[in-house]
Design a protein around this motif. Sequence first.
Motif, PDB file in Angstrom:
ATOM      1  N   PRO A  76      -1.901  -4.634   2.232  1.00  0.00           N
ATOM      2  CA  PRO A  76      -2.827  -4.308   3.336  1.00  0.00           C
ATOM      3  C   PRO A  76      -2.279  -4.615   4.724  1.00  0.00           C
ATOM      4  O   PRO A  76      -2.728  -4.017   5.706  1.00  0.00           O
ATOM      5  CB  PRO A  76      -4.061  -5.167   3.013  1.00  0.00           C
ATOM      6  CG  PRO A  76      -4.015  -5.351   1.533  1.00  0.00           C
ATOM      7  CD  PRO A  76      -2.558  -5.448   1.189  1.00  0.00           C
ATOM      8  N   ASP A  77      -1.328  -5.547   4.840  1.00  0.00           N
ATOM      9  CA  ASP A  77      -0.795  -5.894   6.160  1.00  0.00           C
ATOM     10  C   ASP A  77       0.525  -5.193   6.472  1.00  0.00           C
ATOM     11  O   ASP A  77       1.178  -5.506   7.480  1.00  0.00           O
ATOM     12  CB  ASP A  77      -0.606  -7.412   6.284  1.00  0.00           C
ATOM     13  CG  ASP A  77       0.358  -7.973   5.240  1.00  0.00           C
ATOM     14  OD1 ASP A  77       0.696  -7.239   4.296  1.00  0.00           O
ATOM     15  OD2 ASP A  77       0.752  -9.149   5.384  1.00  0.00           O
ATOM     16  N   LEU A  78       0.943  -4.236   5.627  1.00  0.00           N
ATOM     17  CA  LEU A  78       2.182  -3.506   5.867  1.00  0.00           C
ATOM     18  C   LEU A  78       2.009  -2.566   7.055  1.00  0.00           C
ATOM     19  O   LEU A  78       1.035  -1.826   7.139  1.00  0.00           O
ATOM     20  CB  LEU A  78       2.574  -2.711   4.625  1.00  0.00           C
ATOM     21  CG  LEU A  78       3.985  -2.125   4.585  1.00  0.00           C
ATOM     22  CD1 LEU A  78       5.025  -3.215   4.359  1.00  0.00           C
ATOM     23  CD2 LEU A  78       4.098  -1.075   3.472  1.00  0.00           C
ATOM     24  N   ALA A 116      -1.962   0.074   0.993  1.00  0.00           N
ATOM     25  CA  ALA A 116      -1.690   0.068   2.424  1.00  0.00           C
ATOM     26  C   ALA A 116      -2.767   0.845   3.171  1.00  0.00           C
ATOM     27  O   ALA A 116      -3.325   1.806   2.643  1.00  0.00           O
ATOM     28  CB  ALA A 116      -0.311   0.668   2.704  1.00  0.00           C
ATOM     29  N   PRO A 117      -3.056   0.468   4.418  1.00  0.00           N
ATOM     30  CA  PRO A 117      -4.062   1.204   5.200  1.00  0.00           C
ATOM     31  C   PRO A 117      -3.568   2.602   5.545  1.00  0.00           C
ATOM     32  O   PRO A 117      -2.360   2.878   5.493  1.00  0.00           O
ATOM     33  CB  PRO A 117      -4.242   0.339   6.456  1.00  0.00           C
ATOM     34  CG  PRO A 117      -2.994  -0.471   6.552  1.00  0.00           C
ATOM     35  CD  PRO A 117      -2.533  -0.707   5.146  1.00  0.00           C
ATOM     36  N   PRO A 118      -4.478   3.502   5.914  1.00  0.00           N
ATOM     37  CA  PRO A 118      -4.096   4.899   6.180  1.00  0.00           C
ATOM     38  C   PRO A 118      -2.982   5.043   7.219  1.00  0.00           C
ATOM     39  O   PRO A 118      -2.145   5.948   7.114  1.00  0.00           O
ATOM     40  CB  PRO A 118      -5.402   5.526   6.670  1.00  0.00           C
ATOM     41  CG  PRO A 118      -6.475   4.703   6.034  1.00  0.00           C
ATOM     42  CD  PRO A 118      -5.944   3.310   5.972  1.00  0.00           C
ATOM     43  N   LYS A 119      -2.952   4.180   8.238  1.00  0.00           N
ATOM     44  CA  LYS A 119      -1.911   4.292   9.274  1.00  0.00           C
ATOM     45  C   LYS A 119      -0.523   4.139   8.671  1.00  0.00           C
ATOM     46  O   LYS A 119       0.419   4.848   9.047  1.00  0.00           O
ATOM     47  CB  LYS A 119      -2.144   3.229  10.351  1.00  0.00           C
ATOM     48  CG  LYS A 119      -1.158   3.298  11.511  1.00  0.00           C
ATOM     49  CD  LYS A 119      -1.500   2.256  12.568  1.00  0.00           C
ATOM     50  CE  LYS A 119      -0.530   2.340  13.740  1.00  0.00           C
ATOM     51  NZ  LYS A 119      -0.850   1.334  14.795  1.00  0.00           N
ATOM     52  N   TYR A 161      -7.061   1.620  -0.659  1.00  0.00           N
ATOM     53  CA  TYR A 161      -7.501   2.695   0.234  1.00  0.00           C
ATOM     54  C   TYR A 161      -7.198   4.024  -0.452  1.00  0.00           C
ATOM     55  O   TYR A 161      -6.083   4.214  -0.951  1.00  0.00           O
ATOM     56  CB  TYR A 161      -6.750   2.645   1.566  1.00  0.00           C
ATOM     57  CG  TYR A 161      -6.905   1.357   2.339  1.00  0.00           C
ATOM     58  CD1 TYR A 161      -7.826   1.244   3.374  1.00  0.00           C
ATOM     59  CD2 TYR A 161      -6.120   0.254   2.041  1.00  0.00           C
ATOM     60  CE1 TYR A 161      -7.960   0.066   4.089  1.00  0.00           C
ATOM     61  CE2 TYR A 161      -6.240  -0.932   2.742  1.00  0.00           C
ATOM     62  CZ  TYR A 161      -7.170  -1.025   3.764  1.00  0.00           C
ATOM     63  OH  TYR A 161      -7.291  -2.201   4.463  1.00  0.00           O
ATOM     64  N   PRO A 162      -8.150   4.942  -0.497  1.00  0.00           N
ATOM     65  CA  PRO A 162      -7.850   6.249  -1.110  1.00  0.00           C
ATOM     66  C   PRO A 162      -6.802   6.993  -0.302  1.00  0.00           C
ATOM     67  O   PRO A 162      -6.787   6.934   0.935  1.00  0.00           O
ATOM     68  CB  PRO A 162      -9.212   6.964  -1.085  1.00  0.00           C
ATOM     69  CG  PRO A 162      -9.985   6.293   0.014  1.00  0.00           C
ATOM     70  CD  PRO A 162      -9.527   4.857   0.024  1.00  0.00           C
TER      71      PRO A 162
END
Length: 321
Positions: A76-78, A116-119, A161-162
């Motif tokens: 998640p923090d990548l 990982a988040p979408p960004k 995250y999808p």
Amino acid sequence: MTELTLEVFAAAADRLRSEIRKTIIGQDDAIHHLLVAAFSRGHCLLEGPPGTAKTLLARSFAAALSLEFGRIQFTPDLMPGDVLGANLFDFSTNAFRLVKGPVFTDILLADEINRAPPKTQAALLQAMNERVVTIDGTDYALGGHFQVVATQNPIEQQGTYPLPEAQNDRFLFKIVIDYPEREHEIAILRQHADEALDFGTRTGRIEAVLTPEVLDGARRLIDSIRLDDKILAYILDIVRETRTDPDIREGASTRAADAIASAVRAAAALDGRDYAIPDDVQSLALPALRHRILLSPTAEIEGRTADDVLQAILARIEAPR
């Protein structure tokens, strides 16, 4: 392999399968689809529970093709810079210097990509589509052998995250990996019982079958295969049916039809043929489409899966003769 003919290529493909099976037991469909993707320049998404050798499969695949392997553990923090790299100031030269990220490789394992988040996921979009990354306004080529093999865990949903639809559409195949059969699992345990307790020894037994140059020659051979109009119409009929099926809220794109057509040419060559048959289309339709459609609320409530709906479509679309 001095002269690359279809017969020689098909024999080399059999050797590739044999080498990968030295470490991967009971996942023949996954091996086949990875090879089809490699020769048709496509990316793969591997979905399966933890401990089903998804990472080992990617490593073995790269070793048999003698390609450079890189791995990113998505968290998640990548941040995008952790994937692509960044320009850092070098005080010894008093200038900025590019520090390349792990994306600069041949086979990139994006492990647990949905964590990982979408960004950060979006940082891979340009790389997957164009095999180029842009850092501070400058384009850097990744090379013609660049391929993403991403994994995701369908069981654990916390902290995930999808994948955006645009990113799903850039994967040629979504390969579902399940637990192996009992006889395959006992074979795995028996094999590992005779080895050192070291992960590296498992891929160390694999011998490289193809050089990157021969891989390029194989791709040119596949590029020379032309599909009959009946096969192209069959592919398009299947894709267009996903847009009108009442169980599907969003159907597959033209990119999906084009991806299937490319994969069908590779599948035919792997079988030693310079022509495609309807069976090629049928064997690739599910992995090529299951991640590109969105089911209707009614289908989800009834517990139907994407594979269920696609199987029904294949059953009612008449194959060419």
